[in-house]
Motif scaffolding. Sequence first.
Motif, mmCIF file in Angstrom:
data_model
loop_
_atom_site.group_PDB
_atom_site.id
_atom_site.type_symbol
_atom_site.label_atom_id
_atom_site.label_comp_id
_atom_site.label_asym_id
_atom_site.label_seq_id
_atom_site.Cartn_x
_atom_site.Cartn_y
_atom_site.Cartn_z
ATOM 1 N N TRP A 1 0.837 -1.217 0.000
ATOM 2 C CA TRP A 1 0.000 0.000 0.000
ATOM 3 C C TRP A 1 0.863 1.254 0.000
ATOM 4 O O TRP A 1 0.401 2.323 -0.388
ATOM 5 N N LEU A 2 2.122 1.129 0.429
ATOM 6 C CA LEU A 2 3.055 2.261 0.361
ATOM 7 C C LEU A 2 3.966 2.146 -0.865
ATOM 8 O O LEU A 2 4.410 3.142 -1.417
ATOM 9 N N TYR A 3 4.267 0.896 -1.251
ATOM 10 C CA TYR A 3 5.193 0.644 -2.359
ATOM 11 C C TYR A 3 4.473 -0.222 -3.403
ATOM 12 O O TYR A 3 4.547 -1.450 -3.356
ATOM 13 N N PRO A 4 3.752 0.417 -4.355
ATOM 14 C CA PRO A 4 2.905 -0.322 -5.291
ATOM 15 C C PRO A 4 3.668 -1.388 -6.078
ATOM 16 O O PRO A 4 3.089 -2.402 -6.475
ATOM 17 N N GLU A 5 4.981 -1.164 -6.277
ATOM 18 C CA GLU A 5 5.757 -2.136 -7.053
ATOM 19 C C GLU A 5 5.830 -3.499 -6.349
ATOM 20 O O GLU A 5 6.145 -4.522 -6.957
ATOM 21 N N GLN A 6 5.517 -3.533 -5.038
ATOM 22 C CA GLN A 6 5.536 -4.803 -4.300
ATOM 23 C C GLN A 6 4.256 -5.628 -4.509
ATOM 24 O O GLN A 6 4.201 -6.791 -4.144
ATOM 25 N N SER A 7 3.235 -5.026 -5.084
ATOM 26 C CA SER A 7 1.947 -5.713 -5.204
ATOM 27 C C SER A 7 2.055 -6.936 -6.114
ATOM 28 O O SER A 7 2.652 -6.875 -7.184
ATOM 29 N N VAL A 8 1.484 -8.048 -5.653
ATOM 30 C CA VAL A 8 1.463 -9.270 -6.475
ATOM 31 C C VAL A 8 0.045 -9.548 -7.003
ATOM 32 O O VAL A 8 -0.215 -10.599 -7.580
ATOM 33 N N LEU A 9 -0.862 -8.615 -6.791
ATOM 34 C CA LEU A 9 -2.241 -8.812 -7.252
ATOM 35 C C LEU A 9 -2.321 -8.707 -8.771
ATOM 36 O O LEU A 9 -1.602 -7.913 -9.380
ATOM 37 N N PRO A 10 -3.227 -9.483 -9.381
ATOM 38 C CA PRO A 10 -3.454 -9.288 -10.813
ATOM 39 C C PRO A 10 -4.078 -7.915 -11.043
ATOM 40 O O PRO A 10 -4.788 -7.412 -10.183
ATOM 41 N N THR A 11 -3.800 -7.315 -12.194
ATOM 42 C CA THR A 11 -4.426 -6.015 -12.469
ATOM 43 C C THR A 11 -5.760 -6.251 -13.183
ATOM 44 O O THR A 11 -5.952 -7.255 -13.847
ATOM 45 N N MET A 12 -6.655 -5.309 -12.994
ATOM 46 C CA MET A 12 -7.990 -5.437 -13.561
ATOM 47 C C MET A 12 -8.413 -4.077 -14.099
ATOM 48 O O MET A 12 -8.086 -3.043 -13.512
ATOM 49 N N ASP A 13 -9.136 -4.073 -15.193
ATOM 50 C CA ASP A 13 -9.658 -2.826 -15.740
ATOM 51 C C ASP A 13 -10.848 -2.381 -14.895
ATOM 52 O O ASP A 13 -11.827 -3.118 -14.775
ATOM 53 N N PRO A 14 -10.785 -1.193 -14.299
ATOM 54 C CA PRO A 14 -11.898 -0.717 -13.458
ATOM 55 C C PRO A 14 -13.235 -0.703 -14.203
ATOM 56 O O PRO A 14 -14.297 -0.788 -13.592
ATOM 57 N N ALA A 15 -13.190 -0.626 -15.542
ATOM 58 C CA ALA A 15 -14.432 -0.578 -16.327
ATOM 59 C C ALA A 15 -15.230 -1.880 -16.221
ATOM 60 O O ALA A 15 -16.409 -1.917 -16.563
ATOM 61 N N GLU A 16 -14.576 -2.954 -15.742
ATOM 62 C CA GLU A 16 -15.302 -4.223 -15.558
ATOM 63 C C GLU A 16 -16.192 -4.189 -14.307
ATOM 64 O O GLU A 16 -16.991 -5.094 -14.082
ATOM 65 N N LEU A 17 -16.014 -3.172 -13.491
ATOM 66 C CA LEU A 17 -16.794 -3.057 -12.248
ATOM 67 C C LEU A 17 -17.901 -2.035 -12.424
ATOM 68 O O LEU A 17 -17.777 -1.102 -13.206
ATOM 69 N N SER A 18 -18.969 -2.208 -11.650
ATOM 70 C CA SER A 18 -19.990 -1.153 -11.593
ATOM 71 C C SER A 18 -20.386 -0.963 -10.137
ATOM 72 O O SER A 18 -20.194 -1.860 -9.308
ATOM 73 N N ILE A 19 -20.920 0.197 -9.826
ATOM 74 C CA ILE A 19 -21.289 0.487 -8.434
ATOM 75 C C ILE A 19 -22.462 -0.391 -8.018
ATOM 76 O O ILE A 19 -23.422 -0.551 -8.770
ATOM 77 N N GLN A 20 -22.351 -0.994 -6.846
ATOM 78 C CA GLN A 20 -23.432 -1.828 -6.302
ATOM 79 C C GLN A 20 -24.359 -0.947 -5.491
ATOM 80 O O GLN A 20 -23.980 -0.427 -4.445
#
Length: 264
Positions: free
Chosen positions: A222-241
Amino acid sequence: MSSNILPDETLFSDFRRQCLSTDNWVNKYDKNGMQVWVEVPSKKIQNAPKVHKIKCKMSIKDVSAATMYDVLHDGQYRKKWDTTMSDSFDIARLSDNADVGYYAWICPKPIKKRDVVTLRSWQVTDDEYIIVNFSVKHPKYPPRNDHVRAVSILTGYLIKPTGPNSCTFIYLSQADPKGALPKWVVNTASQSLAPRVMKSVLKAGQNYNEWKEQNSPDQKPWLYPEQSVLPTMDPAELSIQRADSLEDVDESFKTNAQDSEDSS
């Protein structure tokens, strides 16, 4: 649809304003450096949501703002201190300061477990830390049969340092647990629950540094984004619930609840 779902400066500044505002807020609890307020929407607002907005403020004397911020982000540590959590995981990364995740918690019997899928975003400046989240629909994580899908309309934290090892910690939430709980029950329960939750967060903050030294001390994506191992996702695939698009479960006593919630 573009990636407009990601919070922008307007959302962060509006969240900050709500955290610091006293207009239309009624104090419900004030003890030991902890306060709880509930918003009373202006009468002018038509169709104001029935679920109250709740705000808790804590003056912390012995933990730095940076440490409290780390506590809120650290999913591994949360498993240690959050006793109501039954499951939690990050799903994907949306940007350097936003992700989408799943969180489920246990409710007192006979109430069913609740869960949420939320988009979380954060902002750090010289004199404050902000984290906000709201519910989203994710194509691969629809509501489950064994949980009631709750909705975070807007929930978050504002942490401001007041010294090298002290800070002001504000939690603000407007969330609908859905299901057949009368809204007045929700509103009353959240007021009594809030101080308990804040105390456990404070204790978590006091014990964090010692725990972190033993558990990947240098890993703070959360401080060093380069450490993230999460897959990336296009925010456009989400919608507000939105709360009203989720089916309420077991509505057998809704009529009685309606009268009571209007008087709460």
